[in-house]
Design an enzyme around this catalytic site. Structure first.
Site, mmCIF file in Angstrom:
data_model
loop_
_atom_site.group_PDB
_atom_site.id
_atom_site.type_symbol
_atom_site.label_atom_id
_atom_site.label_comp_id
_atom_site.label_asym_id
_atom_site.label_seq_id
_atom_site.Cartn_x
_atom_site.Cartn_y
_atom_site.Cartn_z
ATOM 1 N N ASP A 5 11.331 79.097 33.482
ATOM 2 C CA ASP A 5 12.016 77.818 33.550
ATOM 3 C C ASP A 5 13.522 78.031 33.730
ATOM 4 O OD1 ASP A 5 12.912 75.240 33.246
ATOM 5 O OD2 ASP A 5 11.904 74.870 31.343
ATOM 6 N N CYS A 21 18.110 73.589 40.054
ATOM 7 C CA CYS A 21 16.913 74.287 39.578
ATOM 8 C C CYS A 21 16.076 74.900 40.707
ATOM 9 C CB CYS A 21 16.069 73.380 38.695
ATOM 10 S SG CYS A 21 15.550 71.825 39.448
ATOM 11 N N HIS A 43 15.793 75.716 33.515
ATOM 12 C CA HIS A 43 16.521 74.593 32.930
ATOM 13 C C HIS A 43 17.187 74.918 31.595
ATOM 14 C CE1 HIS A 43 13.616 72.772 35.744
ATOM 15 N NE2 HIS A 43 14.584 71.918 35.977
#
Length: 422
Positions: free
Chosen positions: A363, A129, A365
């Site tokens: 994000d 990430c 993820h």
């Protein structure tokens, strides 16, 4: 040598990570974000002042100060408009913000990409990430360099705001399946090529056509193959000198140095006009930045390079000190800022703006399938995020890296003055 210090950004401290993220890092299932009435600052651009009915609106604070009742607030809207204050969920010009946000390049977990050299890994789900948020910051710098801040993707508003909750609920299954397939054979690799002829006829004018060529070119530089200049494979290779390997946790400071190395080693002709400077102990030395910008770009002449300045910082001890809230908001408001590689404990996010005391972020993820960016007209949709997310500043991890873009030396000097005032 005398060095002039641009700014001691904040107290220095440890900026490394917390160990391998195989188990620690998870997926965010809470996905619906409500942007309330009020100004938004995003990627150095302030978006506010118009509502969906096309009329000026006051900020929420202004309404509070004037102590309007709900009935009084609704009277401020044009007659028979069909709009009430409740209709204006996103402050300012809703379409402008949505288009601007969706136009930013979104880089997430991927699966089933070619094996990373020296391993059987074919996915970065669960550990990559921070590398992805670093890629997003660099991508924004390249967008500013080649396309400018005013650029937006013409198809941005055509992306469906899909049910990301259903998407992320399947991530664990995909994560497991991708590791089961990690011993599969390597893919045939191709060098990403983007032809002018392939885009002729699809756009209304030469300027729009040029923009789309660079849009695709920038994304292709972040493709998940060993040949992509800023792809995961190359970044992991550069990380080996820092003792990192595929599957390790990469902290924001380590990623800053990896990005610097990747840009320095890039041999693409169009990337010779840009460089990266990483601050030392939270301090930017003006003379060093200018030296990098004035490095000879060719044997026969010297020209000024654009520079992306990365400043690894620590905004507190174990937790972020709330005294830094105004500092962070001030930095994100600057036109020179290209975002922050940050996040909350155990998860990295790309912070690109704020509203009130909440940070707006993208994000990484989400585990998406590999996209071969070497093919003609590869799909762009998975490289653009339709939904902004918000997080309270209080949840921010203190370790982060702040990024700035300056087109030339004069731009850097102006940025230095602005940052010093912050």
């Amino acid at each position: 040598m005398n060095r002039s210090v641009t700014r001691d950004m904040c107290q220095s401290g440890r900026t490394d990570g917390r160990g391998p993220l195989w188990i620690e890092c998870g997926w965010v299932l809470k996905t619906k974000t409500k942007i309330v009435l009020g100004p938004i600052s995003y990627c150095g651009k302030n978006i506010c002042g118009k509502n969906t009915c096309g009329k000026d609106v006051y900020s929420k604070d202004a309404y509070d100060k004037r102590s309007h009742s709900k009935q009084d607030e609704n009277k401020l809207l044009p007659p028979r408009s069909g709009c009430t204050i409740e209709d204006h969920v996103i402050a300012g010009n809703v379409e402008e913000f949505r288009k601007d946000f969706t136009s930013r390049i979104w880089l997430t977990y991927r699966e089933e990409f070619p094996q990373i050299e020296g391993s059987s890994v074919t996915t970065d789900c669960g550990w990559g990430c921070t590398l992805r948020t670093g890629q997003m910051l660099l991508a924004q710098g390249l967008v500013l360099h080649f396309l400018g801040r005013a650029w937006t993707w013409p198809d941005a508003l055509n992306i469906e705001n899909s049910d990301l909750e259903s998407w992320t609920s399947n991530t664990v299954k995909k994560f497991t399946a991708s590791f089961e397939a990690s011993l599969s054979g390597e893919r045939e690799l191709k060098t990403p090529t983007i032809s002018l002829k392939e885009t002729v006829g699809r756009y209304s004018d030469d300027h729009e056509m040029r923009n789309e060529i660079y849009h695709r070119k920038i994304i292709s530089w972040f493709g998940d193959s060993p040949l992509a200049l800023f792809g995961l494979h190359q970044l992991i290779e550069y990380g080996k000198k820092s003792g990192k390997k595929a599957g390790d946790w990469y902290g924001p400071a380590v990623v800053a140095h990896i990005l610097r190395k990747a840009v320095e080693e890039a041999r693409h002709p169009e990337l010779q006009g840009i460089t990266i400077y990483v601050a030392q102990d939270c301090t930017v030395y003006s003379s060093d930045v200018i030296d990098k910008q004035c490095t000879s770009m060719a044997s026969d002449h010297t020209d000024e390079k654009a520079v992306i300045i990365l400043v690894p910082v620590r905004l507190g001890g174990e937790r972020t000190n709330t005294d830094y809230l105004d500092f962070v908001k001030g930095i994100l408001s600057l036109e020179y800022c290209v975002g922050i590689i940050g996040g909350k404990p155990k998860q990295s996010y790309y912070f690109a703006g704020f509203q009130d005391d909440s940070l707006i972020y993208m994000d990484p993820h989400y585990c998406q399938s590999f996209v071969d960016v070497s093919i003609k007209d590869f799909p762009l949709e998975t490289f653009h995020c339709p939904s902004p997310k918000k997080m309270s500043f209080r949840k921010m991890d203190p370790s982060c890296t702040i990024g700035f873009y300056c087109r030339n030396v004069q731009d850097f000097k102006r940025a230095s003055e602005e940052i010093t005032k912050n």
